[in-house]
Enzyme design. Structure first.
Site, PDB file in Angstrom:
ATOM      1  N   HIS A   1       0.251 -10.360  15.485  1.00  0.00           N
ATOM      2  CA  HIS A   1      -0.288  -9.439  14.485  1.00  0.00           C
ATOM      3  C   HIS A   1      -1.806  -9.392  14.468  1.00  0.00           C
ATOM      4  CE1 HIS A   1      -0.563  -7.004  10.910  1.00  0.00           C
ATOM      5  NE2 HIS A   1      -1.412  -7.880  10.403  1.00  0.00           N
TER       6      HIS A   1
ATOM      7  N   HIS B   1      -3.178  -5.060  12.845  1.00  0.00           N
ATOM      8  CA  HIS B   1      -4.047  -5.632  11.802  1.00  0.00           C
ATOM      9  C   HIS B   1      -5.242  -4.764  11.424  1.00  0.00           C
ATOM     10  CE1 HIS B   1      -5.233  -8.874   9.245  1.00  0.00           C
ATOM     11  NE2 HIS B   1      -6.231  -9.317   9.976  1.00  0.00           N
TER      12      HIS B   1
ATOM     13  N   GLU C   1      -3.996 -19.689 -27.437  1.00  0.00           N
ATOM     14  CA  GLU C   1      -5.452 -19.561 -27.545  1.00  0.00           C
ATOM     15  C   GLU C   1      -6.065 -19.238 -26.185  1.00  0.00           C
ATOM     16  OE1 GLU C   1      -6.643 -22.563 -31.209  1.00  0.00           O
ATOM     17  OE2 GLU C   1      -6.157 -23.427 -29.253  1.00  0.00           O
TER      18      GLU C   1
ATOM     19  N   ASP D   1      -9.242 -26.942 -33.900  1.00  0.00           N
ATOM     20  CA  ASP D   1      -8.607 -28.256 -34.040  1.00  0.00           C
ATOM     21  C   ASP D   1      -9.002 -29.207 -32.913  1.00  0.00           C
ATOM     22  OD1 ASP D   1      -7.311 -27.096 -31.946  1.00  0.00           O
ATOM     23  OD2 ASP D   1      -5.271 -27.462 -32.687  1.00  0.00           O
TER      24      ASP D   1
ATOM     25  N   ARG E   1       0.816  -1.223   0.000  1.00  0.00           N
ATOM     26  CA  ARG E   1       0.000   0.000   0.000  1.00  0.00           C
ATOM     27  C   ARG E   1       0.847   1.271   0.000  1.00  0.00           C
ATOM     28  NH1 ARG E   1      -3.707  -3.214   3.378  1.00  0.00           N
ATOM     29  NH2 ARG E   1      -5.572  -3.587   2.133  1.00  0.00           N
TER      30      ARG E   1
ATOM     31  N   ASP F   1      -2.010 -33.807 -18.439  1.00  0.00           N
ATOM     32  CA  ASP F   1      -1.038 -34.758 -18.990  1.00  0.00           C
ATOM     33  C   ASP F   1       0.197 -34.074 -19.571  1.00  0.00           C
ATOM     34  OD1 ASP F   1      -2.144 -33.540 -21.152  1.00  0.00           O
ATOM     35  OD2 ASP F   1      -2.901 -35.367 -22.117  1.00  0.00           O
TER      36      ASP F   1
ATOM     37  N   ASN G   1       0.077 -10.624   8.134  1.00  0.00           N
ATOM     38  CA  ASN G   1      -0.551 -11.315   7.000  1.00  0.00           C
ATOM     39  C   ASN G   1      -0.088 -10.762   5.656  1.00  0.00           C
ATOM     40  OD1 ASN G   1      -2.145  -8.905   7.652  1.00  0.00           O
ATOM     41  ND2 ASN G   1      -3.590  -9.611   6.118  1.00  0.00           N
TER      42      ASN G   1
END
Length: 705
Positions: free
Chosen positions: A356, A450, A680, A673, A276, A631, A304
Site C-alpha cells: 500500500h 496511498h 465535571e 470539593d 471519505r 487509582d 493505512n
C-alpha cells in the site's frame, strides 16, 4: 519557422520568407472557408465562457488592422498563430490554478493524517505510562471477539426499536444471498448496492448476512501468509487496483471494463477500501464477497485506512452507524477482526512487490513474513508486550516500524530515506533506497498506492516505482481520473487503464468549469483549516500590525500563514484568493483572511479537527478520564492530573507550568470539593467549547459595529 503540415500545405514560412505553392491561394488553401470557420468557433468558445475579451485583445487588435498587402492565406495563418499563442497562455493559467488547488488538497489531507497520528501518540503515551490501569491480556481480547461472533443481530428499521431474533429476515426486499457465495450472489449484491441512497434501507443486506460475510472472510484471511503470493501462470495477466475510499461507482466501472474476478482474471486490491466515500461498507463487503466467491481471483492488501482509529476521523464508523444503527458496534468488532488478518502485501511471479505505502531503508521482507500481523489491530495504537517489565518500553518498535513503513511511506525524487514529516508517519524513500531494496530481494519493480494522482497513476524512480490510485473525483468532481494497472504475460508488460466515474456529469463541464469547481472546493477546505487556527493567526497578525491599521505587508502575511498552519502552500500565489490589498499602500487587509463569503462554493468538509474529535466523542473523553484516574477511584486528584500533564508536556505545543496546571484542575472542580469526577470533566470541555464560540461571536460583532 512555421509549416502547414496538414491540409493543403501550400504556404510555409522559412527564415522569415514567404513561398508559394503551385496552386492558387483561394482554391488550394480554402482561405475563405477558414476565415468563416475560425470566428464561428471562437464565438462559440466565448459563449461557453472559455475565453475572456481581455485574453482575446491581441486577436481583436489584429483584426482591426487594415493591412491590404497581406494575402488571405497570410491573414489566416497569422490569426491561427495568435489564437494558438492565446490558447497556450490560457492553458498555462489553468495549469497553475490546477496545481495550487492540488497542493491545497494534499496539504490539508496530510495535515489531517498528521493530526491523527499526534492525537494517538498522546493516547499511547498515557497508555504506556499507566498500563496497569488500561491493559488487557490478549486472551481476553480474543475471547471478547469470539463472543461477538456468537451474538444475535437486531432487525433494522427506520422507526427504530430493533428486536433480537435468529429467524430469517422478514423484509422480502432484502437480497436473498446464500452461503457459500457464488457468481449469482455477487451479481445480486452488485444490483443491490447500486440502488440509490433513498432506497438503501429497503434493499440493504440484513445485518446477519453482513456478519456472515465478515466472519467467513476473516476465517479465509487467517489462512493466508503475511505476504500473498500471486502468479500469472494460469491467467497470463493480473490487475492491480489502488485506493477506492468508498467509491463504489469506481469499483463497478473497473468490473464493467475489466470483468469480474476469477482465477483466469485475478485482481489485487491494494488497501484503503473505506473512508471519505459514502459507500465504504458496500465496497468492503463486495470485495470480501468476491474473495469468498472466487478463490484465487482476489488478493486483498491492508492499507493505512484499514484501521478503526483512522475510520473514526474519516467517516467509515459514522457510515456504519447510519446504515446499521442497532447493530453497528457488533459489526464494527467483526470488521476490526477482518482488518487485523488482512495480508500486508503481495508478490507477483517473485518479481513485483505490491504494497500500500512503500518501503524504507530498514524494510526487511523476511521479518515482515514472520511477524504476528493479527496483533496490529491498529498501527496508531501499537500492542503492548505482556512480558515487559514495569516502566519498560513495552513495544517491539523494530517490528512495529516494519509494518508502519510499508503502509504509510511515500517515494521522493531525491536520494535517501527520511521521516515523512508531512503525514507524521512512515518515510520518504528515494531512488537509491528503491534500487537497493529491489536488488536485495531480487525484484523488478514495486507497485504502491496511498497517494492521489491527477491521472490516476505515476511512474517514478526510473520506472521502478509505480503509484496506482483508483478513486476518481477524489477531491471534487473532475479533480482526478482513476486508474488500474494490468500486468500481462510472463514479461509482465504494463498496461494502464484510466477512467472517470460519473462521466455524464463531468462531460457537461468545460475545462474552465472543472478547474473552477475544484478550485472553489479547495478554497473552502483551506478556509476550514484557517478558521481552526483563527485565534493564533489573529494574534500573530495583530503583533505585526504595530499601528493597528488593519494592514500588514505581503511578506509578513505569508510568513504568519505558514508559521501558523504549517501547510507548506504557495501563500503569495494564493494571496489574491484569500485577502484584498490596499490600492495605495499595497498592504494586506489581514482580517479578510477569515472572510468566508468569497468562497461559499465547494463541498462541505467531512473531516473533523483533533479538537472536534475530542469535544464531540464522549467515549474518547471517558477513556482519557479513566487513564488519568490512576487509582480507579472515580475521581481525578490534583496529583494525578499534574503527573500525567508533566509526562505529556512534549506533546503539547506550549508546555504549562505547575501553577497553570493547578488552575486548570481547580477550574474543572466545579463543586469545589478538591476532586474532579467524570461529569465535571465532560462539562469542562463543553463549557470550553461554548466559551470559545461566544468569544468569536463577540469579536465578530465588535468588528461589524
Amino acid at each position: 519557422m512555421f509549416s502547414l503540415a496538414e491540409g493543403c500545405g501550400c504556404v510555409s514560412f522559412r527564415g522569415g520568407r514567404r513561398t508559394r505553392s503551385l496552386g492558387d491561394d483561394s482554391s488550394s488553401c480554402r482561405s475563405s472557408e477558414i476565415e468563416q470557420e475560425v470566428p464561428k468557433k471562437l464565438g462559440k468558445r466565448i459563449l461557453n465562457g472559455e475565453c475572456t475579451m481581455k485574453a482575446l485583445a491581441p486577436f481583436l487588435k489584429f483584426w482591426k488592422r487594415d493591412d491590404v498587402s497581406m494575402t488571405k492565406a497570410e491573414r489566416t495563418m497569422k490569426a491561427a498563430i495568435l489564437i494558438q499563442q492565446w490558447y497556450r497562455r490560457y492553458l498555462a493559467r489553468m495549469e497553475v490554478r490546477r496545481r495550487y488547488t492540488w497542493t491545497i488538497f494534499q496539504s490539508i489531507e496530510y495535515a489531517g493524517e498528521q493530526d491523527q497520528v499526534k492525537l494517538y501518540n498522546f493516547f499511547n503515551a498515557l497508555l504506556s505510562h499507566m498500563r496497569e490501569t488500561s491493559g488487557k491480556p490478549s486472551s481476553e481480547r480474543t475471547s471478547r471477539t469470539a463472543s461477538v461472533m456468537e451474538q444475535v443481530f437486531s432487525e433494522e428499521s427506520d422507526e427504530g426499536g430493533g428486536v433480537d431474533e435468529t429467524a430469517p429476515p422478514k423484509n422480502s426486499r432484502e437480497p436473498d444471498i446464500e452461503f457459500p457465495l457464488q457468481r449469482k450472489d455477487i451479481d445480486l449484491l452488485i444490483e443491490t448496492f447500486r440502488k440509490k441512497k433513498k432506497w438503501f434501507f429497503q434493499h440493504r443486506l440484513h445485518p446477519k448476512q453482513v456478519a456472515q460475510i465478515l466472519k467467513e472472510a476473516a476465517q479465509m484471511l487467517k489462512r493466508l501468509p503475511n505476504i500473498n503470493v500471486a502468479t500469472t501462470s494460469i491467467s497470463s495477466q493480473i490487475t492491480i487496483c489502488g485506493d477506492l475510499h468508498g467509491k463504489l461507482d469506481d469499483l463497478l466501472v473497473i468490473f464493467h471494463k475489466n470483468g469480474l474476478p476469477s482465477p483466469e482474471n485475478p485482481y489485487i486490491f491494494n488497501g484503503d477500501f473505506v473512508d471519505r466515500g459514502k459507500k465504504g461498507l458496500e465496497v468492503f463487503l463486495l470485495l470480501l464477497a468476491c474473495m469468498l466467491a472466487f478463490p484465487g481471483g482476489v488478493y486483498l492488501n491492508r492499507g493505512n485506512h484499514e484501521d478503526l482509529i483512522m475510520n473514526t476521523r474519516y467517516g467509515f464508523i459514522r457510515e456504519v452507524h447510519q446504515k446499521y444503527r442497532h447493530n453497528a458496534e457488533r459489526l464494527l468488532k467483526l470488521i476490526e477482526n477482518v482488518y487485523r488478518w488482512l495480508p500486508l502485501g503481495t508478490i507477483i511471479n517473485n518479481r513485483v512487490f505490491v504494497v500500500h505505502g512503500g518501503i524504507s531503508d530498514t524494510t526487511d521482507l523476511d521479518m515482515v513474513r514472520s511477524l504476528d500481523r493479527d496483533k496490529y489491530v491498529s498501527l496508531l495504537r501499537p500492542p503492548m508486550n505482556e512480558g515487559a517489565a514495569p516502566g519498560g518500553e513495552g513495544i517491539d518498535k523494530v517490528e512495529w516500524k516494519q509494518v508502519f513503513d510499508i503502509l504509510w511511506s511515500d517515494p521522493q525524487t531525491i536520494g535517501g530515506c527520511v521521516a515523512n514529516a508531512l503525514r507524521g508517519a512512515g518515510t520518504y524513500f528515494g531512488p537509491d533506497v528503491t534500487t537497493t531494496f529491489l536488488s536485495k530481494n531480487k525484484l523488478s519493480f514495486l507497485v504502491r498506492s496511498h497517494e492521489c494522482k491527477p491521472g490516476g497513476y505515476e511512474i517514478l524512480h526510473n520506472g521502478n516505482v509505480i503509484t496506482i490510485f483508483s478513486a476518481s473525483n477524489y477531491y471534487e468532481l473532475g479533480s482526478n481520473k482513476g486508474a488500474y494497472l494490468k500486468l500481462c504475460g510472463n514479461s509482465l508488460d504494463r498496461q494502464f487503464v484510466q477512467y472517470t466515474a460519473a462521466v455524464s456529469r463531468t462531460r457537461r463541464l468545460t475545462f474552465r468549469q472543472r478547474v473552477g469547481l475544484v478550485e472553489s472546493s479547495a478554497m473552502r477546505e483551506l478556509h476550514s483549516q484557517i478558521m481552526t487556527a483563527r485565534r493564533t493567526l489573529e494574534a500573530t497578525f495583530r503583533s505585526m500590525d504595530v499601528d493597528q491599521s488593519g494592514l500588514i505587508s505581503v511578506s509578513d502575511w505569508c510568513f504568519a500563514m505558514e508559521e501558523t498552519t504549517r501547510l507548506g502552500l504557495p501563500w503569495r500565489m494564493l494571496k489574491d484568493k484569500l485577502v484584498r490589498t490596499d490600492p495605495d499602500t499595497r498592504l494586506v487587509r489581514y482580517m479578510d483572511t477569515f472572510d468566508l463569503t468569497a468562497n461559499r462554493g465547494g463541498r462541505k468538509s467531512d473531516a473533523q479537527t483533533v479538537v472536534e474529535t475530542l469535544y464531540k466523542n464522549k467515549r474518547s473523553l471517558e477513556a482519557i478520564f479513566k487513564i488519568l484516574d490512576k487509582d480507579n477511584s472515580g475521581y481525578i486528584t490534583l496529583e494525578e492530573f499534574s503527573e500525567a500533564c508533566q509526562l505529556l508536556g512534549k506533546y503539547m505545543p506550549n508546555p504549562m507550568t505547575q501553577e497553570q496546571l493547578v488552575d486548570i484542575c481547580r477550574l474543572m472542580d466545579i463543586n469545589k470539593d478538591g476532586l474532579v469526577d467524570l461529569n465535571e470533566f465532560l462539562e469542562s470541555f463543553r463549557l470550553a467549547e461554548k466559551s470559545l464560540h461566544e468569544e468569536e461571536h463577540m469579536i465578530a460583532e465588535i468588528k461589524a459595529s
